[in-house]
Design a protein around this motif. Structure first.
Motif, PDB file in Angstrom:
ATOM      1  N   LYS A 220       0.974  -1.275   0.068  1.00 52.92           N
ATOM      2  CA  LYS A 220      -0.056   0.004   0.022  1.00 52.92           C
ATOM      3  C   LYS A 220       0.758   1.142  -0.111  1.00 52.92           C
ATOM      4  CE  LYS A 220      -4.303  -1.794   2.297  1.00 52.92           C
ATOM      5  NZ  LYS A 220      -5.077  -1.801   3.443  1.00 52.92           N
ATOM      6  N   ARG A 221       1.927   1.106   0.637  1.00 50.12           N
ATOM      7  CA  ARG A 221       2.968   2.606   0.691  1.00 50.12           C
ATOM      8  C   ARG A 221       3.651   2.649  -0.645  1.00 50.12           C
ATOM      9  NH1 ARG A 221       4.855   0.716   5.006  1.00 50.12           N
ATOM     10  NH2 ARG A 221       6.706  -0.491   4.291  1.00 50.12           N
ATOM     11  N   ARG A 222       3.720   1.380  -1.195  1.00 49.25           N
ATOM     12  CA  ARG A 222       4.818   1.623  -2.404  1.00 49.25           C
ATOM     13  C   ARG A 222       3.705   1.664  -3.503  1.00 49.25           C
ATOM     14  NH1 ARG A 222       7.248  -3.751  -2.404  1.00 49.25           N
ATOM     15  NH2 ARG A 222       5.316  -4.444  -3.569  1.00 49.25           N
ATOM     16  N   SER A 223       2.702   1.242  -3.515  1.00 47.73           N
ATOM     17  CA  SER A 223       1.941   1.339  -4.758  1.00 47.73           C
ATOM     18  C   SER A 223       0.990   2.899  -4.894  1.00 47.73           C
ATOM     19  CB  SER A 223       0.980   0.107  -5.145  1.00 47.73           C
ATOM     20  OG  SER A 223      -0.085  -0.121  -3.791  1.00 47.73           O
ATOM     21  N   ARG A 224       0.783   3.354  -3.614  1.00 48.98           N
ATOM     22  CA  ARG A 224       0.112   4.567  -3.590  1.00 48.98           C
ATOM     23  C   ARG A 224      -1.163   4.591  -4.479  1.00 48.98           C
ATOM     24  NH1 ARG A 224       2.628   8.166  -1.098  1.00 48.98           N
ATOM     25  NH2 ARG A 224       4.934   7.971  -0.755  1.00 48.98           N
ATOM     26  N   GLY A 225      -2.164   3.595  -3.862  1.00 45.83           N
ATOM     27  CA  GLY A 225      -3.598   3.650  -4.582  1.00 45.83           C
ATOM     28  C   GLY A 225      -3.640   2.615  -5.568  1.00 45.83           C
ATOM     29  N   ALA A 226      -2.670   1.923  -6.003  1.00 46.91           N
ATOM     30  CA  ALA A 226      -2.726   0.744  -7.209  1.00 46.91           C
ATOM     31  C   ALA A 226      -3.673  -0.275  -6.316  1.00 46.91           C
ATOM     32  CB  ALA A 226      -1.485   0.378  -7.782  1.00 46.91           C
ATOM     33  N   VAL A 227      -4.417  -0.894  -6.943  1.00 46.59           N
ATOM     34  CA  VAL A 227      -5.161  -1.991  -6.200  1.00 46.59           C
ATOM     35  C   VAL A 227      -4.601  -3.312  -6.682  1.00 46.59           C
ATOM     36  CG1 VAL A 227      -7.193  -0.711  -6.280  1.00 46.59           C
ATOM     37  CG2 VAL A 227      -7.104  -1.991  -8.207  1.00 46.59           C
ATOM     38  N   ALA A 228      -3.968  -3.511  -7.537  1.00 55.08           N
ATOM     39  CA  ALA A 228      -3.581  -4.794  -8.112  1.00 55.08           C
ATOM     40  C   ALA A 228      -2.618  -5.403  -7.142  1.00 55.08           C
ATOM     41  CB  ALA A 228      -2.821  -4.991  -9.354  1.00 55.08           C
ATOM     42  N   PRO A 229      -1.578  -4.689  -6.643  1.00 54.52           N
ATOM     43  CA  PRO A 229      -0.638  -5.210  -5.534  1.00 54.52           C
ATOM     44  C   PRO A 229      -1.185  -5.554  -4.551  1.00 54.52           C
ATOM     45  CG  PRO A 229       0.474  -3.259  -6.521  1.00 54.52           C
ATOM     46  CD  PRO A 229      -0.903  -3.570  -6.907  1.00 54.52           C
ATOM     47  N   VAL A 230      -2.416  -5.148  -3.868  1.00 51.45           N
ATOM     48  CA  VAL A 230      -3.384  -5.590  -2.778  1.00 51.45           C
ATOM     49  C   VAL A 230      -3.800  -6.720  -2.911  1.00 51.45           C
ATOM     50  CG1 VAL A 230      -5.180  -4.739  -1.214  1.00 51.45           C
ATOM     51  CG2 VAL A 230      -3.483  -2.933  -1.867  1.00 51.45           C
TER      52      VAL A 230
END
Length: 719
Positions: A220-230
């Motif tokens: 969450k910290r690294r992707s800043r809003g990107a949902v796929a990594p989550v």
């Protein structure tokens, strides 16, 4: 699309044939299903090897098929049938095994890799997750921690790292297919259940919940809003806690949500935009991309400041001989030490010798007589650059290209002092030049298509993403950036704080908010740009500077900050406070709040409450609005070029596609309405007035972004 043969006695060889990367098209999947079935039913066959034609195993799914219904055999049942078969199947991995290609290999019972092979599950970079069992099989093979890292980053690993992780069973010494056949013969009588990854239980972690919570917080910290990594973390969590079948169901469910998301569309658009960035014709219609580039064997670089050093390192790493020039011994020695150190560090990381033999450091312009191309990287001063260009013409061969690394100066004005206007172009690198991948290749009024082709080819050799742009103040990136920065400063005038603006931009997806970026690059850099543009001069009151200049609203807040010696990280004070000069951690500064309050009182501004939505809309839409003007002016060939520039040069969040794609996602009619509203509220800000091209596109029914170029051509006579 899958060739079947008996390779060596009882071993069947199935070869994927779909160049260039043997993507898993419908025909390839059909061929695999038919070939595997044939091998399993043939009593003479006791083992199977799957490989790829032309030294490439499989690059994964063909993402061009993502936009329509999937035809042919589904991937998941196909892989299940391979794993469930009663004969050992060995994957012979050459070239790449990426995405669905690696998932195919994971369905095999054994994996043999070529020493130069690369493996990975990059679906997350397209807004997706590995949905053919990748999130379930990989943790069962290499463990939860390693699988989480690979799946959430999409990182490729070498064959050596894959062997250490347990991802492959062996690295071949010579012919990988022959090694796989030999290996298959050796495992014919071994039991297969231990090799079926779907039957394995992932290694138990005593603190699994803590591991997954930490992984979730990190992405969450690294992707800043990107949902796929989550979603990737969620899928791997299921692999660690539920049976394989239930994990596959959850993987499929998560993939269904991602597949139709706006972020997936944005990331796939960005993928193709990057791939095609160097393929368009020039905005002026010239077809540089069908012109043969000239050969570049030796390059001169003038100036060994921060930018020049990075350019030299990039050239040398690409195997190009470089003559590096400075005008003073002290600067030359400092540049030599810095460049050498960067090359030695890079070589050390890769375990090779630094290519220092390609470097010549000199104070003499006469050393440039044999170069094919020169890149001028001196201080951003027009008169200085003109003198350099004039001097270069005296020593360079008549056919040598001369390029300027300028961030916005007039390339035609520089070309005018030379004896070779068709051979002059801009190469706008981004700092640090040995790391940042973007180069704006600027063509002037008389720059030849051959020159552009040569510079673009050179940039590609250097590993850069090159975009051809027209000649105007700021070109594409900085011309747009001006309005982005202005809006952020206007928001401070109206009541926001630097932290509020930056937080909104970072939540939108930027790695750093604009004021943190200003502190990082140095506030004095912007001050010099504004002085060069005539916005700051001796006739302007430095204590109470006017808020209108050149007929439009101007925010003097950055100028006043610089007067206090607050230049950002380098001085320990800027928009933020730092523990010491050069420190990187930005802390809110109470003095800035007082500074802003005093400023508003001085100019009679009543502060108001600003929302994050307004911050994003005014900053992001002002970028897009100027992008429309750039397209109408013919400075960029298409919206994809504008977006690639912002993705690679300015930190635009990739999962939002780029400022032009974002405008299309918001809806052109909605963008028009928002800009009209903000312009009514701020009539002294011309950049908020909707561009004529935006109005024309809305009137044409808001066509999809892929069709904008045809509409721009049709409408250009009316713009």
């Amino acid at each position: 699309m899958a060739r079947y043969a008996r390779a060596h006695g009882p071993v069947a060889l199935i070869t994927l044939t779909n160049p260039p990367v043997n993507a898993l098209s419908a025909a390839v999947r059909t061929g695999i299903v038919e070939s595997v079935s044939r091998a399993l039913q043939d009593d003479r066959v006791r083992a199977v090897v799957i490989c790829g034609e032309n030294g490439t195993f499989c690059g994964g799914a063909d993402i061009r098929q993502f936009s329509g219904p999937m035809s042919g055999p589904p991937l998941v049942p196909m892989i299940h049938s391979i794993e469930a078969g009663d004969k050992p199947v060995v994957a012979a991995i050459e070239g790449v095994a990426l995405g669905g290609g690696l998932e195919l290999a994971l369905g095999c019972h054994y994996r043999i890799a070529n020493p130069k092979a690369r493996l990975g599950l990059p679906e997350v970079t397209l807004g997706l997750l590995p949905a053919a069992g990748g999130t379930q099989r990989l943790p069962r093979l290499i463990g939860i921690t390693a699988a989480l890292e690979l799946i959430t980053t999409g990182r490729h690993v070498s064959a050596q790292e894959a062997l250490q992780l347990g991802l492959v069973d062996q690295i071949s010494d010579g012919n990988t297919v022959q090694a796989a056949v030999k290996f298959a013969l050796s495992v014919i009588d071994r039991p297969l259940n231990p090799r079926r990854l779907s039957l394995r239980t992932p290694a138990c972690l005593p603190d699994a919940e803590r591991v997954f919570d930490a992984a979730l917080a990190q992405v969450k910290r690294r992707s800043r809003g990107a949902v796929a990594p989550v979603a990737c973390v969620q899928a791997v969590r299921v692999a660690a806690t539920l049976p394989y079948e239930r994990g596959m169901a959850r993987e499929r469910e998560l993939m269904g949500t991602l597949f139709t998301s706006g972020q997936a569309r944005a990331l796939q658009y960005a993928f193709f935009a990057q791939r095609n960035a160097g393929k368009w014709s020039l905005p002026n219609g010239a077809r540089w991309n069908i012109t043969k580039p000239g050969e570049v064997r030796r390059v001169g670089v003038i100036g060994l400041g921060t930018m020049g050093r990075g350019i030299v390192v990039s050239l040398v790493k690409a195997g190009i001989s470089v003559v590096a020039i400075e005008t003073k011994p002290k600067e030359l020695e400092a540049g030599k030490i810095a460049v050498t150190a960067m090359l030695e560090r890079d070589a050390g990381r890769r375990g090779v010798a630094p290519p220092l033999h390609l470097l010549t450091f000199t104070l003499s312009f006469s050393q440039l007589r044999g170069v094919d191309l020169v890149i001028e990287a001196v201080f951003e001063d027009m008169e200085l650059k003109k003198r350099v260009f004039s001097d270069l013409c005296k020593v360079c061969t008549p056919d040598a290209l001369i390029c300027t690394n300028t961030s916005g100066l007039n390339v035609d004005e520089l070309a005018a002092v030379t004896d070779r206007r068709p051979l002059v172009a801009g190469m706008h690198f981004f700092a640090p030049a040995h790391i940042m991948r973007l180069v704006e290749v600027v063509f002037g009024a008389q720059t030849s298509p051959e020159s552009v082709a040569t510079v673009m080819a050179l940039g590609k050799r250097m590993g850069k993403v090159c975009v051809a742009v027209g000649n105007c103040p700021g070109f594409v990136g900085n011309r747009m950036l001006k309005h982005y920065i202005n809006q952020a400063c206007f928001l401070l005038e109206e009541g926001a704080t630097p932290e509020q603006v930056d937080q909104a931009l970072e939540e939108f997806g930027f790695a750093l908010g604009i004021f943190k970026v200003n502190d990082l690059s140095g506030l004095d850099v912007g001050l010099r740009v504004r002085k060069a543009a005539g916005l700051i001069g001796p006739d302007i009151d430095p204590v109470n500077p006017p808020r209108w200049r050149k007929g439009e609203r101007y925010c003097p807040l950055p100028d006043l900050l610089c007067q206090q010696g607050r230049f950002g990280q380098k001085t320990g004070r800027g928009w933020y406070l730092y523990d010491s000069p050069g420190a990187k951690e930005a802390k809110p500064d109470p003095e800035i709040r007082s500074f802003l309050e005093d400023y508003r009182r001085r100019y009679g501004i009543t502060p108001r409450r600003l929302t994050s939505q307004e911050v994003i809309e005014r900053c992001a839409l002002s970028l897009a609005n100027e992008g429309f003007r750039i397209l109408a002016d013919g400075v960029a060939a298409g919206p994809e070029d504008v977006d690639v520039i912002y993705l690679f040069g300015y930190g635009w969040p990739r999962h939002r596609g780029g400022p032009m794609f974002h405008a299309a996602q918001v809806g052109l009619a909605a963008v028009l309405e928002k800009l009209e509203r903000y312009h009514r509220l701020h009539p002294d800000v011309p950049s908020l007035q909707p561009s004529p091209l935006l109005r024309k596109l809305v009137a044409a029914g808001s066509p999809p972004i892929q069709q904008w170029k045809s509409h721009i051509k049709k409408l250009s006579s009316n713009l």
